[in-house]
Scaffold this motif. Structure first.
Motif, short mmCIF file in Angstrom:
data_model
loop_
_atom_site.label_atom_id
_atom_site.label_comp_id
_atom_site.label_asym_id
_atom_site.label_seq_id
_atom_site.Cartn_x
_atom_site.Cartn_y
_atom_site.Cartn_z
N LEU A 54 0.84 -1.21 0.00
CA LEU A 54 0.00 0.00 0.00
C LEU A 54 0.87 1.25 0.00
O LEU A 54 0.58 2.24 0.67
CB LEU A 54 -0.92 -0.01 1.22
N ASN A 56 1.32 3.63 -1.99
CA ASN A 56 0.73 4.91 -2.40
C ASN A 56 -0.53 5.25 -1.60
O ASN A 56 -1.20 6.23 -1.88
CB ASN A 56 0.36 4.87 -3.88
N SER A 57 -0.90 4.39 -0.65
CA SER A 57 -2.14 4.62 0.09
C SER A 57 -1.84 4.73 1.58
O SER A 57 -2.16 3.83 2.36
CB SER A 57 -3.13 3.48 -0.17
N MET A 60 -4.49 4.12 4.31
CA MET A 60 -4.78 2.70 4.59
C MET A 60 -3.82 2.15 5.64
O MET A 60 -4.21 1.45 6.57
CB MET A 60 -4.62 1.87 3.31
N CYS A 79 -12.64 5.08 1.21
CA CYS A 79 -11.27 5.58 1.17
C CYS A 79 -10.64 5.23 -0.18
O CYS A 79 -11.04 4.29 -0.85
CB CYS A 79 -10.42 5.11 2.34
N LEU A 81 -7.98 3.96 -2.67
CA LEU A 81 -6.92 2.96 -2.75
C LEU A 81 -6.14 3.23 -4.03
O LEU A 81 -6.67 3.11 -5.13
CB LEU A 81 -7.54 1.55 -2.78
N GLU A 82 -4.88 3.63 -3.85
CA GLU A 82 -4.06 3.93 -5.02
C GLU A 82 -3.08 2.81 -5.23
O GLU A 82 -2.25 2.53 -4.35
CB GLU A 82 -3.30 5.24 -4.81
N ASP A 88 -7.25 4.75 -9.66
CA ASP A 88 -7.59 4.79 -8.24
C ASP A 88 -8.97 4.17 -8.00
O ASP A 88 -9.86 4.31 -8.81
CB ASP A 88 -7.58 6.23 -7.74
#
Ligand SMILES: Nc1ncnc2c1ncn2[C@@H]1O[C@H](COP(=O)(O)OP(=O)(O)OP(=O)(O)O)[C@@H](O)[C@H]1O
Ligand SMILES: [Mg+2]
Length: 353
Positions: A54, A56-57, A60, A79, A81-82, A88
């Motif tokens: 994760l 990029n997120s 999270m 939320c 998630l990237e 996304d």
């Protein structure tokens, strides 16, 4: 009462992604929906740390940490998630701390994609709309074809009766225009035969299309292959598949005006929806070009017949391709921006509701 295997099967068939991280925050389990979300196999993902997975997120990761420190379930709606290399996604996330031999540290993560239902709805709408348009166009083409034959025949009879050469020019115009219209109507009607299904190697089909388009285009066009060697065989009509893919790859070559790169990419998606039907295995063929992109005005309509951005285009290529793929219970989707246009052909590998 139920065996462990049964419980495992239930988790595998959930449409919610289920992930378990151990006390070192390394992924130790991910179900099929999770594999689909992260677009990688469980074998590839397990062992990765939460920070890698994760990266990029950050939100999270913070929620996950909060669940561990508070020893309480953390729920977060909508939320972002990237994920690297993917668009996304919006998910509802639930982070449940679980104790491992009395030590709380492992976390069960449930991620439910909320734009998933929206996508299904949009696809269903697209499928219905395209079926209705296709039926209309076929009906219209059929009605025009009949009198056209009579018109051409009458002009031929007339020509035989006329001795005046300059007047024959007019009958010739009627005949050649009737022929041009007949050819257009035949394209609009599309192949009339019932698909002849057989075991098809999609990579052979793609190679055939690739060679044809390369021969048609100049030397400055490159067509790269990014094939998944583990792709299973497909039950399809190879001629119809070639026709559909040719229409898409040819469009890409035309958009590139002979200079640029097209990438042909194949992958398998597990537990994937095409419209409202869910399939265990779906073949995903992508045709990606680095051209100028589809004119934004046309973008929502490119699959409709007679929609064209080219002065010499009939606007039939994509609507025919869509009809051919839907005969195989599949769907074509497209996303486009300057520098990257992706046409995705989804074909079910098993017929399972
Ligand atoms: N890869 C692409 N890049 C940019 N624009 C595209 C791409 N593919 C399709 N288009 C646009 O979509 C339009 C519709 O394509 P479609 O194949 O249906 O018709 P056409 O190519 O215009 O005519 P035909 O295929 O019947 O000769 C094209 O005219 C073009 O403007
Ligand atoms: Mg075309």
């Amino acid at each position: 009462m139920h065996s462990e295997k049964f419980a495992e099967q239930i988790v595998e068939h959930l449409s919610t992604a289920v992930l378990v991280f151990n006390t070192q925050l390394q992924l130790v389990f991910i179900n099929s929906a999770g594999e689909m979300l992260f677009a990688h196999s469980s074998r590839h993902l397990c062992g990765q740390s939460v920070h890698e997975l994760l990266a990029n997120s950050e939100v999270m990761v913070e929620l996950l940490a909060a669940a561990i420190t508070s020893e309480q379930v953390v729920i977060q709606r909508s939320c972002l998630l990237e994920l690297p290399g993917a668009s996304d996604l919006r998910v509802n996330g639930t982070f449940t701390p679980i104790s491992d031999a009395g030590v709380v540290g492992s976390v069960l993560v449930e991620l439910h994609q909320i734009d998933h239902h929206l996508r299904i709805e949009q696809e269903e709408h697209l499928i219905n709309q395209q079926q209705a348009t296709h039926a209309l166009v076929r009906g219209l083409a059929h009605e025009i074809k009949n009198p056209l034959g009579g018109l051409r025949g009458a002009a031929q009879l007339l020509e035989r009766e006329i001795n005046d050469e300059p007047l024959k020019e007019y009958t010739q115009i009627i005949i050649s225009e009737a022929d041009r219209m007949q050819a257009l109507m035949d394209r609009m009607l599309g192949p009339n035969t019932v698909p002849q299904l057989q075991a098809v190697n999609v990579h052979e089909v793609l190679e055939h299309v690739r060679e044809l388009v390369l021969v048609e285009s100049g030397d400055s066009l490159t067509i790269d292959q990014d094939y998944d060697p583990s792709l299973p065989g497909l039950q399809a009509d190879p001629d119809l598949l070639i026709q559909a893919l040719l229409n898409i790859v040819r469009n890409a070559a035309q958009a590139l005006k002979g200079t640029g790169t097209i990438r042909l990419r194949t992958r398998v998606q597990r537990n994937f929806n095409i419209g409202s039907r869910r399939y265990r295995l779906v073949m995903c063929i992508e045709v990606i070009d680095n051209g100028p992109g589809i004119d934004p005005v046309l973008q929502k309509q490119v699959f409709y017949p007679m929609i064209t951005g080219r002065s010499d285009g009939a606007g039939l290529g994509l609507s025919i391709a869509q009809a051919l793929i839907s005969r195989h219970h599949g769907l074509i989707e497209c996303s486009s921006q300057p520098g990257e246009t992706v046409f995705t052909i989804l074909l079910p590998l098993d017929v399972k509701a």
